[in-house]
Design a protein around this motif. Structure first.
Motif, short mmCIF file in Angstrom:
data_model
loop_
_atom_site.label_atom_id
_atom_site.label_comp_id
_atom_site.label_asym_id
_atom_site.label_seq_id
_atom_site.Cartn_x
_atom_site.Cartn_y
_atom_site.Cartn_z
N LEU A 93 8.02 9.54 -23.14
CA LEU A 93 9.28 8.82 -22.99
C LEU A 93 9.10 7.40 -23.49
O LEU A 93 8.05 6.79 -23.30
N VAL A 94 10.13 6.87 -24.10
CA VAL A 94 10.11 5.51 -24.61
C VAL A 94 11.29 4.76 -24.02
O VAL A 94 12.40 5.29 -23.96
N HIS A 95 11.06 3.54 -23.57
CA HIS A 95 12.10 2.72 -22.97
C HIS A 95 12.18 1.39 -23.73
O HIS A 95 11.17 0.84 -24.15
N SER A 96 13.39 0.87 -23.86
CA SER A 96 13.57 -0.42 -24.54
C SER A 96 13.06 -1.55 -23.64
O SER A 96 12.97 -1.41 -22.42
N ALA B 252 7.90 1.14 -16.76
CA ALA B 252 8.01 2.41 -17.50
C ALA B 252 7.73 3.60 -16.59
O ALA B 252 8.40 4.63 -16.68
N ALA B 253 6.74 3.48 -15.71
CA ALA B 253 6.44 4.58 -14.79
C ALA B 253 7.63 4.86 -13.88
O ALA B 253 8.02 6.01 -13.69
N LEU B 254 8.23 3.80 -13.32
CA LEU B 254 9.37 3.98 -12.43
C LEU B 254 10.59 4.54 -13.17
O LEU B 254 11.26 5.45 -12.66
N LEU B 255 10.87 4.02 -14.36
CA LEU B 255 12.00 4.54 -15.13
C LEU B 255 11.79 6.01 -15.51
O LEU B 255 12.72 6.81 -15.44
N SER B 256 10.59 6.34 -15.90
CA SER B 256 10.30 7.71 -16.32
C SER B 256 10.39 8.70 -15.17
O SER B 256 10.79 9.85 -15.37
N ALA B 257 10.04 8.27 -13.97
CA ALA B 257 10.09 9.16 -12.81
C ALA B 257 11.52 9.36 -12.31
O ALA B 257 11.79 10.34 -11.63
N GLY B 258 12.42 8.44 -12.62
CA GLY B 258 13.82 8.62 -12.27
C GLY B 258 14.26 7.83 -11.06
O GLY B 258 13.46 7.15 -10.41
#
Length: 72
Positions: free
Chosen positions: A2-5, A34-40
């Motif tokens: 996953l990639v986040h801006s 990034a870890a938190l965003l990726s986990a939802g």
């Protein structure tokens, strides 16, 4: 993968922001955010930011509101 801006990462509340990371990337947190965003939504950090000379990582997981079934 996953990639986040940088903007999405900057909007994520992270417990260990870094002025060095902010200056280099435009966001105060990369690994934890990034870890938190990726986990939802509702995710929590299981392992906070860990740094080495070549990499930085963090681990998050989703908290389930209902028990997850286990195998018998």
């Amino acid at each position: 993968m996953l990639v986040h801006s940088a903007q999405a990462l900057a909007e994520q509340c992270a417990p260990a922001p870094s002025s060095t990371v902010l200056a280099a990337t435009g966001t105060p947190s990369v690994a934890e955010a990034a870890a938190l965003l990726s986990a939802g939504p509702g995710a929590v950090l299981v392992v906070g930011k860990r740094k080495s000379p070549r990499a930085t990582c963090a681990i998050a997981r989703q908290i389930h509101k209902t028990p997850v079934p286990t195998a018998l």
